[in-house]
Design an enzyme around this catalytic site. Structure first.
Site, PDB file in Angstrom:
ATOM      1  N   LYS A 107      18.497  14.930  20.511  1.00 36.53           N
ATOM      2  CA  LYS A 107      18.466  14.929  19.057  1.00 36.53           C
ATOM      3  C   LYS A 107      18.687  13.503  18.556  1.00 36.53           C
ATOM      4  O   LYS A 107      19.713  12.884  18.873  1.00 36.53           O
ATOM      5  CB  LYS A 107      19.553  15.860  18.515  1.00 36.53           C
ATOM      6  N   PRO A 155      -5.926  16.073  18.121  1.00 41.09           N
ATOM      7  CA  PRO A 155      -7.350  16.428  18.283  1.00 41.09           C
ATOM      8  C   PRO A 155      -7.812  17.259  17.088  1.00 41.09           C
ATOM      9  O   PRO A 155      -7.019  17.999  16.496  1.00 41.09           O
ATOM     10  CB  PRO A 155      -7.342  17.279  19.558  1.00 41.09           C
ATOM     11  N   ASN A 177       3.650  22.187   8.111  1.00 42.66           N
ATOM     12  CA  ASN A 177       3.204  22.373   6.727  1.00 42.66           C
ATOM     13  C   ASN A 177       3.474  23.806   6.290  1.00 42.66           C
ATOM     14  O   ASN A 177       3.991  24.610   7.057  1.00 42.66           O
ATOM     15  CB  ASN A 177       1.721  22.022   6.611  1.00 42.66           C
TER      16      ASN A 177
END
Ligand code: C5P
Length: 410
Positions: free
Chosen positions: A299, A318, A220
């Site tokens: 890949k 987790p 992110n």
């Protein structure tokens, strides 16, 4: 710090751009800095020490022995300066800095210097782009040196590309800004109330990366800025800080112990280990909630692995905050962040209960908000109530968060 001019040490190395160092020195002096100069032997082939001696009114050293500067010149200069700028810096000196080689006055002083070290590389484009130079540069950046990137253009050798020393006026401006920022930080550090003295603070920061195959990952946009600001604030207030950081481009704040991790699983392990004897744990990291169930050992290729590529199987990661909160003793304070795009306070309150945290810092994220920004607007949510805060720089917010934590701890 007593009221005096900022003290800058200017290191000059053997590069044709060394003539620009004379002008740089003048600009720094005009910007009210007190400047002293060290040179490498090769630099003296380009500009004579006498030029710098006349302009600074101080002896200019190159060697470590029989020095006119001081009986132990590298230590004296390292302790004297508020900042050390090496401009121009050759590939050779950069390599020495990267590997701790200290075989002359300039490199020994750099190794002994606790003040910010600023390096302005200048060289032929092929030397600059050489993998060895780039690896040394990356190493120096990672260690927190300030790199003033070279300009692109015509080089003395006739080649075109990156490698030119930036113009002296611009260089001087950047150097002064860095030194003044560092001196202001030092002042704030010295003046900060030591209300976290003897406390251990653990902070998670940045994103995690969850590998898909050898070359791809899920992640992110987290920059790590909030966590790093909290680490600086805790350090300034006297805490022993462990920063468990995902991959970010920020350098480790001085005086902070940093543990670099990549995946959520690694972050969990490092955080649980560090949290054992911590008084405060703050989870700011944007942990990937899910990771690929399997990491391909090659890949994944279009046409060959279409099934795996089009149907990425994910498993839940987790929850670090929840795990830390569940394991925490009554004398430990656990803080989480809740970044939401809507109903920020409602979700924040739910998160306080669901995660078992003592405090949730809830903020809205979206374009221009939260991630990657230098400011943040948050609501603090605890069992005792809510406090909405105005938008402020993350470093300032960090102190407000610690004020709230200390209040909760009573
Ligand atoms: O559940 P959510 O991601 O919205 O919660 C955000 C808070 O939980 C943040 O403090 C974040 O650092 C923490 N968190 C965590 N481990 C996860 C997910 C979130 O520590 N796997």
């Amino acid at each position: 710090m007593e009221d005096r001019k900022p003290r800058l040490l200017l290191g000059v190395t053997g590069c044709i751009a060394a003539y620009k160092s004379v002008e740089l020195l003048r600009f720094l002096q005009k910007a009210s800095a007190e400047v002293r100069v060290v040179m490498t032997e090769s630099a003296t082939e380009f500009v004579g020490p006498a030029t710098f001696e006349a302009l600074t009114g101080a002896p200019v050293g190159t060697g470590l022995f029989r020095s006119a500067v001081d009986p132990i010149p590298h230590i004296a200069l390292a302790e004297w300066c508020d900042g050390f700028v090496i401009a121009p810096c050759t590939a050779n000196v950069m390599a020495k800095l990267a590997h701790g080689i200290a075989d002359d006055l300039l490199t020994s002083t750099a190794l002994a210097c606790m003040a910010p070290l600023m390096v302005a590389p200048a060289m032929n484009v092929h030397m600059y782009e050489n993998a060895a130079t780039q690896a040394n540069l990356a190493l120096l950046k990672e260690r927190g040196l300030y790199i003033i990137e070279p300009d692109s253009g015509y080089l003395a050798c006739g080649d075109v590309g990156p490698g030119r020393l930036p113009e002296p006026a611009e260089l001087a401006q950047r150097v002064m800004a860095l030194v003044q920022e560092s001196l202001a930080g030092e002042l704030a550090h010295a003046e900060a109330v030591q209300d976290l003295a003897d406390a251990k603070v653990v902070i998670t920061a940045g994103p995690t990366r969850e590998p898909i195959d050898e070359v791809r990952y899920l992640s992110n946009y987290s920059s790590g800025k909030m966590g790093y600001s909290l680490a600086e604030a805790a350090r300034d207030r006297g805490a022993a800080v462990t920063l468990v950081s995902g991959p970010v481009s920020l350098s480790c704040p001085e005086g902070v112990e940093r543990v670099m991790v990549t995946t959520a699983q690694e972050m969990l392990e490092a955080t649980m280990e560090a949290a054992q004897d911590a008084a405060i744990v703050i989870c700011t990291a944007a942990v990937a909630d899910y990771r690929p169930a399997q990491v391909a050992d090659h890949k994944l290729k279009k046409g060959q692995d279409d099934e795996a590529l089009s149907r990425l199987q994910l498993v839940e990661n987790p929850d670090i905050l929840k795990t830390v909160a569940q394991a925490a003793g009554s004398d430990q304070t656990v803080v989480g962040f809740a970044a939401e795009t809507d109903s920020v306070v409602d979700y924040g309150r739910e998160k306080l209960a669901a995660k078992g945290a003592d405090l949730i810092v809830a903020n809205e994220v979206g374009p221009q908000k939260g991630f990657g920004q230098d400011t943040n607007e948050v609501t603090l949510i605890s069992a005792q109530g809510e406090q909405s805060l105005p938008s402020m720089p993350k470093r300032q917010l960090a102190d407000v968060i610690f004020d709230a934590i200390l209040e909760l701890r009573g």
